[in-house]
Design an enzyme around this catalytic site. Sequence first.
Site: not given
Ligand code: F6P
Length: 328
Positions: A16, A30, A77, A131, A133, A135, A160, A168, A177, A191-192, A258, A260-261
């Site tokens: 990812g 560089r 991948r 990544t 994540d 992790d 919020r 709500r 994941r 503040g969740a 996504h 977030q990516r």
């Molecule tokens: O990069 C990790 C991640 O963002 C995970 O948190 C998420 O589950 C996964 O990739 C989603 O992958 P894809 O874009 O292949 O659906």
Amino acid sequence: MSDSKVSKIGVLTSGGDSPGMNAAVRAVVRTGLYHGLDMYGVMRGYSGMVEDDIFKMESRSVANIIQRGGTILKTARCKEFFEYEGRKKAYDNLKKRGIDGLVVIGGDGSFNGALKFSKEFDIPCIGLPGTIDKDIAGTDFTIGFDTAVNTAVEAIDKIRDTADAHDRLFIIEVMGRDAGYIALHSGIATGAEHILIPEKKTDIDQVVKSLQEKEKRRKLVNLIVVAEGDEFGGAEEVAKHVKGKLPHIDTRVCILGHIQRGGSPTCLDRLIASRMGYHAVESLMVGRHNVMVGIQNNKMHYTPLENAVKAKQKINEEWMKIVKILAS
Ligand code: F6P
């Protein structure tokens, strides 16, 4: 440490994508050029190695990318790389160009590939943790996490506002994941009231009880941040359960997905990507092979690829306590 000198380095992004991967590619290229090495970009992760989609990179190849999300090398991948035949093809394609070092920017799945490859063939690999994540063991930061978590915070703050206007309950799903770091960090920062993560067993009855108790106190605006990989299920599952038990509560679901990516990397992500990229090349040059370059306590930290793929980071128990106390 090994004595062999590197002269030609390939760089790829795999798995990812994450914001800051471009900054890392730029730093690798560089730094290599600074030392007089030949630098090669490999397209679409290991697929480019298998399919021979490899090109020479110059300083201008990485101009104007430090601020860009995604990855100019693209990512994928690659199934073929799971098999020995695929890895052998990949090796032959590197070898015919004289590439004798590889930098892999990705997550633990990508490091697994690098580990196998480096054991089978005489091309040392360096991993850079890329990544959202966060992790991967052996580093306090992964490239992209800071940007992703700030994107989540910005979105949850907006949620919020509207949650507050309507009194709500919102159940917000963030990425992760197998890991709850985005949920935990963004949840605390916004503040969740509840944060549900894969690393902890979700006591859904306790969540319902706590919402009932809050309702009695007229605390009607509540946010639950749930990581997509939570064992109870994602936001939709949690909402179904809560609505079943508390049908009178006005509940909405928002899945951030996504967004977030993507986006321009934060200063922190650009900085760690630049430091890690620089040290990836330095590592290959001094013979520190088959390690992941990370940062711990603001110092470079090198973890053998074996260990980087085995362990995950550990959730800090105190953080969970903080969530409970502060969200009363
Ligand atoms: O990069 C990790 C991640 O963002 C995970 O948190 C998420 O589950 C996964 O990739 C989603 O992958 P894809 O874009 O292949 O659906």
